[in-house]
Motif scaffolding. Structure first.
Motif, PDB file in Angstrom:
ATOM      1  N   TRP A   1       0.842  -1.195   0.000  1.00 56.15           N
ATOM      2  CA  TRP A   1       0.000   0.000   0.000  1.00 56.15           C
ATOM      3  C   TRP A   1       0.876   1.243   0.000  1.00 56.15           C
ATOM      4  O   TRP A   1       1.744   1.423   0.867  1.00 56.15           O
ATOM      5  CB  TRP A   1      -0.908  -0.017   1.233  1.00 56.15           C
ATOM      6  CG  TRP A   1      -2.030   0.974   1.187  1.00 56.15           C
ATOM      7  CD1 TRP A   1      -3.214   0.845   0.530  1.00 56.15           C
ATOM      8  CD2 TRP A   1      -2.083   2.247   1.825  1.00 56.15           C
ATOM      9  NE1 TRP A   1      -4.002   1.936   0.725  1.00 56.15           N
ATOM     10  CE2 TRP A   1      -3.324   2.832   1.520  1.00 56.15           C
ATOM     11  CE3 TRP A   1      -1.184   2.953   2.640  1.00 56.15           C
ATOM     12  CZ2 TRP A   1      -3.709   4.080   1.989  1.00 56.15           C
ATOM     13  CZ3 TRP A   1      -1.564   4.204   3.093  1.00 56.15           C
ATOM     14  CH2 TRP A   1      -2.816   4.756   2.770  1.00 56.15           C
ATOM     15  N   ASN A   2       0.669   2.131  -0.979  1.00 52.56           N
ATOM     16  CA  ASN A   2       1.482   3.342  -1.136  1.00 52.56           C
ATOM     17  C   ASN A   2       0.726   4.524  -0.523  1.00 52.56           C
ATOM     18  O   ASN A   2      -0.248   5.018  -1.093  1.00 52.56           O
ATOM     19  CB  ASN A   2       1.764   3.592  -2.625  1.00 52.56           C
ATOM     20  CG  ASN A   2       2.770   4.698  -2.842  1.00 52.56           C
ATOM     21  OD1 ASN A   2       2.742   5.719  -2.164  1.00 52.56           O
ATOM     22  ND2 ASN A   2       3.666   4.490  -3.795  1.00 52.56           N
TER      23      ASN A   2
ATOM     24  N   ALA B   1       0.081  -2.367  -9.637  1.00 53.45           N
ATOM     25  CA  ALA B   1      -0.049  -1.710 -10.939  1.00 53.45           C
ATOM     26  C   ALA B   1      -1.499  -1.427 -11.282  1.00 53.45           C
ATOM     27  O   ALA B   1      -1.799  -0.470 -12.004  1.00 53.45           O
ATOM     28  CB  ALA B   1       0.585  -2.594 -12.012  1.00 53.45           C
ATOM     29  N   GLY B   2      -2.403  -2.259 -10.769  1.00 54.03           N
ATOM     30  CA  GLY B   2      -3.814  -2.064 -11.083  1.00 54.03           C
ATOM     31  C   GLY B   2      -4.402  -0.814 -10.463  1.00 54.03           C
ATOM     32  O   GLY B   2      -5.446  -0.340 -10.913  1.00 54.03           O
ATOM     33  N   PHE B   3      -3.741  -0.264  -9.442  1.00 51.77           N
ATOM     34  CA  PHE B   3      -4.280   0.919  -8.768  1.00 51.77           C
ATOM     35  C   PHE B   3      -4.327   2.122  -9.708  1.00 51.77           C
ATOM     36  O   PHE B   3      -5.339   2.835  -9.768  1.00 51.77           O
ATOM     37  CB  PHE B   3      -3.450   1.250  -7.533  1.00 51.77           C
ATOM     38  CG  PHE B   3      -3.835   2.554  -6.886  1.00 51.77           C
ATOM     39  CD1 PHE B   3      -4.960   2.644  -6.095  1.00 51.77           C
ATOM     40  CD2 PHE B   3      -3.072   3.702  -7.102  1.00 51.77           C
ATOM     41  CE1 PHE B   3      -5.326   3.846  -5.516  1.00 51.77           C
ATOM     42  CE2 PHE B   3      -3.431   4.902  -6.520  1.00 51.77           C
ATOM     43  CZ  PHE B   3      -4.552   4.976  -5.721  1.00 51.77           C
ATOM     44  N   LYS B   4      -3.243   2.354 -10.448  1.00 53.64           N
ATOM     45  CA  LYS B   4      -3.201   3.520 -11.337  1.00 53.64           C
ATOM     46  C   LYS B   4      -4.229   3.404 -12.449  1.00 53.64           C
ATOM     47  O   LYS B   4      -4.884   4.388 -12.809  1.00 53.64           O
ATOM     48  CB  LYS B   4      -1.796   3.676 -11.917  1.00 53.64           C
ATOM     49  CG  LYS B   4      -0.733   4.012 -10.869  1.00 53.64           C
ATOM     50  CD  LYS B   4       0.636   4.157 -11.497  1.00 53.64           C
ATOM     51  CE  LYS B   4       1.689   4.474 -10.433  1.00 53.64           C
ATOM     52  NZ  LYS B   4       3.060   4.590 -11.019  1.00 53.64           N
TER      53      LYS B   4
END
Length: 383
Positions: free
Chosen positions: A35-36, A252-255
């Protein structure tokens, strides 16, 4: 497949009990990995700005002279939003409800009935129809009372009946006093009174027509107001779900999901803002439109904040989470489907104003509706 849900079955071991235990563990797994913090917090403000831009463009363009937008542009934006709303219900919300409520992690908790999402959507449709009917009926009674239509009609009706009875009574007395001559007086009196009654009836009909015209205009505005707030309720309900989903997405799916949701919120903002701009209020119309637009702008970020707050304990594949999300998705789908088909598609394309448009403008409105649905169908691949 839901985030955090992995069957994790090891083929060839023959240990079904172990596989079952592992499946249960995965279903109740909580916490979000990779989590970023900076990226997720930044995403709150990105969605806030994009949603605000979409919903405030038509509102400010309608109310602020310096930002005035051509009426044709607002009309096309409204029809674009119609396609967006319908596609959101059928492509984003309802499939999400089926995915959640038919997830293996729920097991038999929903009675092994796969039709719950459709059932809940139908319940929402009927509920919204009933609520709109009751509110519209109440508004009709209130406006009719304010115009004095029932009382006025009753008074005219009483005057006509009372006048006729008075003529009959006087004529009878005249006939008894003057014999044959009374017959002549009676006929004259009846003819004169009949003329008066006809004049009163014409006057009553004239007032009734004008009163009904005012009442019809008021009711159209009131129904538009009610349907717009029902639409906003459905949009805000599923926007919370969108925010929660985005805040617990990682990798990667978050963006990709963020970009898709930004387009989604912008298009829905245009749809809602176009309706809010046309809602008629007796007082503070601009202020009320701004407050409603602000609510839409904030609701997805609020969902994101909630998701961030529960990210360590949130178990997206637990039965409780799946049932909650599935029920909300299904109810939202029903609300948006009712609003999109009944209050937007059928109503907007059936008005006398629309039928009076030039052919080219009608084609543009249909094209805008189809484009809006197409955009949301494309976004549905990622969000």
């Amino acid at each position: 497949m839901k985030p955090g849900f992995h069957l994790g079955k090891r083929h060839g071991t023959g240990d079904d009990d172990h596989d079952h235990d592992r499946e249960e563990v995965d279903c109740y797994a909580s916490g979000v990995e990779d989590w970023n913090k900076g990226l997720h917090i930044g995403a709150i403000f990105i969605v806030l700005v994009v949603a605000g831009l979409g919903v405030f463009l038509p509102v400010l363009g309608h109310f602020v002279p310096q930002l005035h937008m051509p009426r044709t542009m607002l009309t096309l934006g409204k029809h674009l939003g119609t396609g967006v709303i319908i596609a959101t219900a059928l492509i984003h919300m309802l499939p999400g409800g089926y995915e959640s409520l038919n997830d293996p992690c729920i097991g038999s908790r929903m009675g092994d009935f796969s039709g719950w999402p459709g059932t809940l959507a139908i319940i929402a449709i009927f509920a919204m129809h009933l609520i709109e009917f009751v509110l519209s009926n109440h508004a009709m009674g209130k406006h009719a009372h304010s115009h004095g239509l029932p009382e006025g009609l009753a008074e005219h009706h009483h005057d006509i009946e009372g006048g006729a009875a008075h003529v009959e009574n006087d004529s009878t007395q005249t006939a008894s006093l003057h014999g044959g001559a009374g017959h002549v007086h009676m006929d004259d009196g009846l003819d004169k009174q009949q003329e008066n009654c006809d004049a009163v009836a014409v006057h009553t009909h004239h007032n009734h027509v004008h009163g009904a015209s005012f009442l019809n205009d008021d009711m159209t505005a009131e129904r538009h107001k009610i349907s717009t707030y029902i639409l906003e309720f459905g949009i805000c309900l599923h926007s919370v779900i969108i925010g929660l989903t985005l805040s617990v997405a990682t990798g990667a799916g978050f963006k990709t999901l963020l970009i898709a949701i930004c387009f989604h919120q912008f298009c829905e903002g245009l749809a809602l803002g176009s309706r809010l701009a046309e809602v008629q209020h007796r007082k503070h119309a601009f202020l009320r439109a701004v407050l409603s637009a602000t609510l839409f702008m904030l609701v997805t970020p609020i969902g994101m904040v909630i998701g961030i707050g529960v990210r360590y304990s949130y178990a997206p594949s637990s039965p409780a989470s799946l049932i909650t999300m599935g029920v909300l998705d299904s109810l939202s789908a029903g609300i948006l489907l009712y609003s999109g088909l009944v209050n937007l598609l059928a109503e907007e394309f059936g008005t006398l104003e629309f039928r009076g448009y030039r052919t080219s403008k009608k084609v543009a409105c249909f094209a805008a509706t189809f484009i809006g649905a197409g955009i949301m169908a494309l976004i549905g691949k990622w969000a």
